[in-house]
Scaffold this motif. Sequence first.
Motif, PDB file in Angstrom:
ATOM      1  N   SER A 162       2.864   5.315  16.666  1.00 61.42           N
ATOM      2  CA  SER A 162       1.671   4.904  17.436  1.00 61.42           C
ATOM      3  C   SER A 162       1.311   3.520  17.460  1.00 61.42           C
ATOM      4  O   SER A 162       0.867   2.919  18.253  1.00 61.42           O
ATOM      5  N   HIS A 163       1.651   2.649  16.283  1.00 64.00           N
ATOM      6  CA  HIS A 163       1.275   1.342  16.154  1.00 64.00           C
ATOM      7  C   HIS A 163       2.236   0.673  15.563  1.00 64.00           C
ATOM      8  O   HIS A 163       2.276  -0.067  14.635  1.00 64.00           O
ATOM      9  N   PRO A 164       3.540   0.397  16.088  1.00 62.75           N
ATOM     10  CA  PRO A 164       4.579  -0.222  15.535  1.00 62.75           C
ATOM     11  C   PRO A 164       4.571  -1.829  15.473  1.00 62.75           C
ATOM     12  O   PRO A 164       5.144  -2.363  14.408  1.00 62.75           O
ATOM     13  N   ASP A 165       3.511  -2.410  15.971  1.00 66.87           N
ATOM     14  CA  ASP A 165       3.246  -3.711  15.821  1.00 66.87           C
ATOM     15  C   ASP A 165       2.361  -4.389  14.692  1.00 66.87           C
ATOM     16  O   ASP A 165       2.079  -5.265  14.289  1.00 66.87           O
ATOM     17  N   VAL A 166       1.882  -3.240  14.060  1.00 62.78           N
ATOM     18  CA  VAL A 166       0.846  -3.515  12.914  1.00 62.78           C
ATOM     19  C   VAL A 166       1.444  -3.715  11.540  1.00 62.78           C
ATOM     20  O   VAL A 166       2.697  -2.850  11.251  1.00 62.78           O
ATOM     21  N   LEU A 167       0.997  -4.727  10.910  1.00 62.71           N
ATOM     22  CA  LEU A 167       1.588  -4.992   9.424  1.00 62.71           C
ATOM     23  C   LEU A 167       0.465  -4.728   8.531  1.00 62.71           C
ATOM     24  O   LEU A 167      -0.624  -5.162   8.607  1.00 62.71           O
ATOM     25  N   VAL A 168       1.085  -4.118   7.358  1.00 61.31           N
ATOM     26  CA  VAL A 168       0.197  -4.053   6.124  1.00 61.31           C
ATOM     27  C   VAL A 168       0.701  -4.863   4.962  1.00 61.31           C
ATOM     28  O   VAL A 168       1.910  -5.022   4.878  1.00 61.31           O
ATOM     29  N   VAL A 169      -0.083  -5.857   4.431  1.00 64.23           N
ATOM     30  CA  VAL A 169       0.361  -6.604   3.581  1.00 64.23           C
ATOM     31  C   VAL A 169      -0.351  -6.142   2.279  1.00 64.23           C
ATOM     32  O   VAL A 169      -1.470  -6.257   2.093  1.00 64.23           O
ATOM     33  N   ASN A 170       0.672  -5.763   1.294  1.00 64.70           N
ATOM     34  CA  ASN A 170       0.195  -5.177   0.025  1.00 64.70           C
ATOM     35  C   ASN A 170       0.453  -5.980  -1.288  1.00 64.70           C
ATOM     36  O   ASN A 170       1.512  -6.618  -1.404  1.00 64.70           O
ATOM     37  N   SER A 171      -0.383  -5.995  -2.120  1.00 65.29           N
ATOM     38  CA  SER A 171      -0.277  -6.741  -3.750  1.00 65.29           C
ATOM     39  C   SER A 171       0.871  -5.882  -4.436  1.00 65.29           C
ATOM     40  O   SER A 171       0.960  -4.459  -4.276  1.00 65.29           O
ATOM     41  N   ALA A 172       1.691  -6.600  -4.937  1.00 68.74           N
ATOM     42  CA  ALA A 172       2.723  -5.938  -5.931  1.00 68.74           C
ATOM     43  C   ALA A 172       2.192  -5.241  -7.146  1.00 68.74           C
ATOM     44  O   ALA A 172       2.712  -4.390  -7.756  1.00 68.74           O
TER      45      ALA A 172
END
Length: 571
Positions: free
Chosen positions: A387-397
């Motif tokens: 539904s939202h292929p242009d959204v990016l999630v940035v996650n801490s390692a």
Amino acid sequence: MLLAGAMAQASEGLRIESLKRCGDLLDTRRQDWCLTVRGLSAQPPTLKLGDKTIPSSAVVREGDRLRLRLDSSERQSGPLWLEHGTRTSNAVWLTLRNSHVLAAGPDEVARNMDGLTTYVNLVSLLIEERHDGRQEAERLAGKYGAKVVGSIAPLNLYQLRLPARNLEQRDALVLRLDSEASVDAVVIEESAPEQAEQERPHTPPRDSDEWAANRFLDAVDFYQRRLPGKQAVIQPQPLRIGLIERDVDFDSPDFADYLGACAIPRTCLYARDADQPDTHGTTVAGILAAGWNNGGNTGFLRGLEPASGGFEVIVERNSDAGITANIAASVNLVEDGVRVLNWSWGIHRVGTRNAKGDEVDSLLRSGLAMGGYEELLEEFFLWLRKSHPDVLVVNSAGNGSTFAGTDDYRLPSSFITEQLLVVGGHQRAQGGERAVDDPAFAVRRSSSNMDMRVDITAAACTHASTLEAGQPGAVHCGTSYATPMVTGLVAAMLSINPNLQPEQVRMLLRRSAMSIGDQHDFERMDAEDLTAPILPSERGYQLGDKDVGRSARLDMQKALDLALESRERVR
């Protein structure tokens, strides 16, 4: 006495400390919202939602609490704030989307066999997609004497309040629910509330310039000078960013000018008010949005003004219902137009061992809970891709000095998807003057999680905000604070070229990256590399490039330069 009390309240700041859905969370049209406000006076305040005033007939006051009733068909999600005379509150984001879950009260939790706090009578069901989720959840609730009390409908998840008084009764019901053919997974919360991810105190000297390792100021200068340049003037686009955090201290000078209405093209910040300036949420938000030259923190996006098209930074957590609330908030934010999500959080399974073989002792969850979380996160990323292929999630390692990509032990960083970018942490090397592009300029933060699943590394230490201008804040370290460095940069890149897709953003970050650490070949299975090694394809297919085989260190200025070039083409 009454007059003195009223005068004291009038001189106090007006702050929204809490905002959450109340009443029937499943009513998608008539929505009740409960606010806790500090500094209310005897006279009722004016409430603003976006550019509209909420009529007084929709507001009920109970002491320092306000209750709103809104018709979602007549309004849109937006910033909510209060005005009273010359006083204006912080603005919070009020979403009219419908993903909301309840947090357990103090008498609804217990300790399990692992010594972790867990919910006794609240669980969530992931319903198989072939079923109408609400209808099936109601059927199951009736069958087991439960009640549907919350939902994340886009993921077909429904929260049930079980008729359980202890963990034995809960586990018996969970076993029966999990055996239902229509149930994909049962999600059990183990948090009260979920803790933010940060490192135990072990900090560099206060005067160390950690952000120089990522060319922070060079990036700000590039954006301000190049975009409005005389040739090929670029018109940056506004962008909306979501931070899964609790609150921000608006009494800090870093955030003093964010009260009340805020309009693009400036940077806007919407958040609940925190009671102290060095909270996790305040520090994470500060890396993006803090004012400059106030002491304390320094916000990257704020530094891009006036060249930017404006950024809206929304700090949101939904409720204290742990990981499920994080996902509910993320779904609402994405549906409200957020393009980049900052997840400075993560969890380890009980029994996880670090690179030295010692057990990790923070942010732990049982195998039972981890299984449900894994299914929940999988559904979220499947929904995001569809539904939202242009959204990016940035996650801490993470800060367990363990491996970020092992799905049995670490979530959410172990997920393999183009829409999840995982960030490790580094710090400045001690001793000697080195060029910033020297791989020895920075070293891996010893606590940072690592391995092939980490995409990029950024400075792990920053200064917290303070209550007085001009004071240097305490140094906070952890991958939680490396992550918003990358989030801010990604937002700036997308403001330059909104057509960039998540996989292209990752490619540009890796192509522009400086290197860090020793060079390794690609056969060492036990190598403690901080990130996935830089590939020849990320260096113009030059096998002999000095960076090939090393870990990737964020270069903010070069990444912006490549984003600018990508407006013409992306290789």
